[in-house]
Enzyme design. Structure first.
Site, short mmCIF file in Angstrom:
data_model
loop_
_atom_site.label_atom_id
_atom_site.label_comp_id
_atom_site.label_asym_id
_atom_site.label_seq_id
_atom_site.Cartn_x
_atom_site.Cartn_y
_atom_site.Cartn_z
N ASN A 131 23.31 67.24 75.78
CA ASN A 131 22.07 67.93 75.40
C ASN A 131 20.92 66.92 75.43
O ASN A 131 21.00 65.87 74.82
CB ASN A 131 22.22 68.52 74.00
CG ASN A 131 21.05 69.39 73.58
OD1 ASN A 131 20.95 69.76 72.42
ND2 ASN A 131 20.16 69.75 74.49
N HIS B 88 23.81 65.72 71.35
CA HIS B 88 22.38 65.58 71.62
C HIS B 88 22.07 64.10 71.61
O HIS B 88 22.24 63.42 70.60
CB HIS B 88 21.57 66.31 70.54
CG HIS B 88 20.11 66.41 70.85
ND1 HIS B 88 19.34 67.47 70.44
CD2 HIS B 88 19.27 65.60 71.55
CE1 HIS B 88 18.09 67.31 70.85
NE2 HIS B 88 18.03 66.17 71.52
N ALA C 143 17.34 73.74 75.66
CA ALA C 143 16.73 74.51 74.58
C ALA C 143 15.26 74.78 74.89
O ALA C 143 14.91 75.82 75.44
CB ALA C 143 16.89 73.78 73.25
N GLU C 144 14.39 73.83 74.57
CA GLU C 144 12.95 74.03 74.67
C GLU C 144 12.51 74.45 76.07
O GLU C 144 11.66 75.33 76.22
CB GLU C 144 12.21 72.75 74.25
CG GLU C 144 12.29 72.45 72.77
CD GLU C 144 11.58 73.50 71.92
OE1 GLU C 144 10.54 74.02 72.36
OE2 GLU C 144 12.08 73.81 70.83
N MET D 59 19.04 77.86 69.11
CA MET D 59 17.63 77.73 68.73
C MET D 59 17.33 78.76 67.64
O MET D 59 17.52 79.96 67.86
CB MET D 59 16.73 77.95 69.94
CG MET D 59 16.86 76.90 71.02
SD MET D 59 15.94 77.32 72.53
CE MET D 59 17.09 78.46 73.33
N GLN E 44 27.03 79.60 65.83
CA GLN E 44 26.79 78.35 65.12
C GLN E 44 26.39 78.59 63.66
O GLN E 44 25.56 79.45 63.38
CB GLN E 44 25.71 77.52 65.79
CG GLN E 44 25.54 76.15 65.15
CD GLN E 44 24.41 75.34 65.71
OE1 GLN E 44 23.25 75.58 65.38
NE2 GLN E 44 24.72 74.37 66.55
N CYS F 143 20.81 69.38 63.24
CA CYS F 143 19.44 69.77 62.90
C CYS F 143 18.75 68.65 62.14
O CYS F 143 19.22 68.24 61.07
CB CYS F 143 19.44 71.05 62.06
SG CYS F 143 17.77 71.60 61.63
#
Length: 436
Positions: free
Chosen positions: A292, A259, A316-317, A110, A163, A192
């Site tokens: 993910n 993801h 993540a979030e 992140m 990363q 991304c």
């Protein structure tokens, strides 16, 4: 190769820098600033805006003095991955993953949010591996200040994925070689979806240029001593996604994080991640795969592992609001789904913020990262007392004293929003991620 580390007991101890964790270090916590200038210097050096004013949010949150180590030898693997092909490379990928303990619960990368203090907080509460924030390979190669501020680690910060985003194989290799002694994987960001990635021609927008994607992976796989991992999004078409994953594997990717949303599905609350596609990728490739998407609480993580068959899950979030997710805690929002079986977990986000701030005092990071975490962790609290949030926003220069004071102020206002645990199955996790 000696340096002056930060220690949990405030004493400075010198040791030989070891790129691998040392289980015999006990409670000592050593901070690596691999890319500080060779002279001893304060790490709170100011950053100036174009008009010459100090930009406090880009200043590191400490005034300690630290001496940089020399770069250690990169001896993580006996030979670069490029010497192996086919089955030998696949076997090596699994042997390496097994050696790391096959972590299941992983902090996703992140930007400005998965920095060292936050990674350590998540690890304390059940995370078993973590990614750094996405680092820009060109800036990382060229700018010493960027390297020293954006990448720090310590002995407890393993397994670790570092990363990078990139679109030039040679530049990426230069950046990767600088970090390989300090990590377990060098990861390439192919996921991304933001506009900045479109403008910079990296991340998920390289899905339009698969030959370049392949060349980036091959460059690292043939030249690094640590394995290469990749984080991707899925194509709208399943077969395109499977072909993409197979190409990455053939190029030398040793671990793949998928993801389960497309490049256009940016809103995680609006679009559910497609676990079926992740499972299809897992079934199609021979290397370890991570999933993910859709992880709101620990039961989601276990369900994802079961339905996808992947080795691990990334969050993540949700972790930003609840760093204790992997320990079985859930925020009030998700406790409502199981109100009849949830109870007060005797932990709240203000307590987690205090723990995070203490990590920041030991492991300094730019104030902008700290400010972001304060807003994420106390978002629900600020909605009840917006005046406290306004006081925070009015501060151009933050201090730890002020931030601890915010927590005290909320306590004095009688506010507490507890994290919950499920009464029926809140179990501690063993080291390999299974219920104890």
């Amino acid at each position: 190769m000696r340096f002056k580390p930060f220690c949990s007991d405030s004493l400075f101890t010198k040791l030989q820098l070891n790129p691998r964790p040392n289980p015999n270090l006990g409670s000592l916590h050593f901070l690596f600033y691999p890319f500080m200038a060779t002279q001893t210097q304060p790490i709170c050096s100011q950053t100036l805006t174009p008009n010459g004013d100090e930009n406090n949010d880009d200043v590191l949150c400490s005034s300690e003095i630290i001496t940089s180590p020399s770069e250690p030898e990169a001896a993580c693997l006996p030979l670069p991955n490029g010497y192996l092909t086919g089955e030998a490379r696949v076997e090596r990928a699994w042997a390496y993953w097994n050696k790391l303990g096959r972590p299941r619960f992983i902090v996703a990368p992140m930007v400005d949010n998965s920095e060292l203090p936050f990674r350590l907080l998540c690890r304390k509460y059940g995370a078993q591996a973590a990614y750094t924030p996405m680092l820009h390979s060109r800036i990382f190669s060229e700018n010493e200040k960027y390297r020293s501020q954006e990448f720090t680690t310590c002995n407890e910060d393993r397994p670790l994925f570092v990363q990078f985003c990139a679109n030039d194989p040679d530049v990426l290799l230069d950046a990767a070689r600088r970090v390989e002694p300090y990590c377990d994987y060098v990861d390439i960001n192919f996921g991304c979806p933001q506009r900045i990635a479109r403008r910079g021609n990296y991340g998920a927008f390289l899905m339009d240029n698969l030959p370049l994607v392949k060349s980036l992976v091959e460059k690292l796989a043939k030249n690094l001593m640590v394995p290469v991992s990749c984080k991707i999004r899925i194509f709208p078409d399943l077969q395109d996604t499977i072909n993409y994953a197979k190409m990455l594997e053939e190029a030398g990717c040793a671990l793949l994080a998928v993801h389960g949303r497309t490049r256009d599905e940016k809103d995680g609350k609006k679009f559910r991640a497609n676990w079926k596609v992740i499972k299809a990728v897992r079934d199609a490739v021979r290397i370890p795969v991570l999933a993910n998407g859709n992880i709101r609480y620990i039961e989601d993580a276990w369900q994802c592992l079961e339905e996808t068959g992947t080795e691990g899950v990334l969050s993540a979030e949700t972790l930003l609001e609840n760093p204790a997710l992997f320990a079985g805690y859930r925020t009030a929002e998700w406790a409502l789904d199981h109100e009849e079986t949830c109870k007060d977990g005797k932990l709240d986000q203000a307590e987690l913020l205090v723990e995070y701030l203490k990590f920041c005092e030991r492991y300094p990071v730019p104030w902008r990262m700290i400010r972001s975490h304060v807003h994420k962790l106390l978002g629900d609290w600020f909605r009840i007392h917006p005046n406290v949030r306004d006081d925070l926003n009015a501060q151009s220069k933050l201090t730890f004293e002020f931030l601890y004071g915010i927590v005290d102020q909320l306590r004095e206002l009688g506010l507490r929003i507890p994290l919950s645990v499920k009464e029926t199955n809140h179990e501690k996790l063993s080291a390999n991620g299974t219920p104890a």
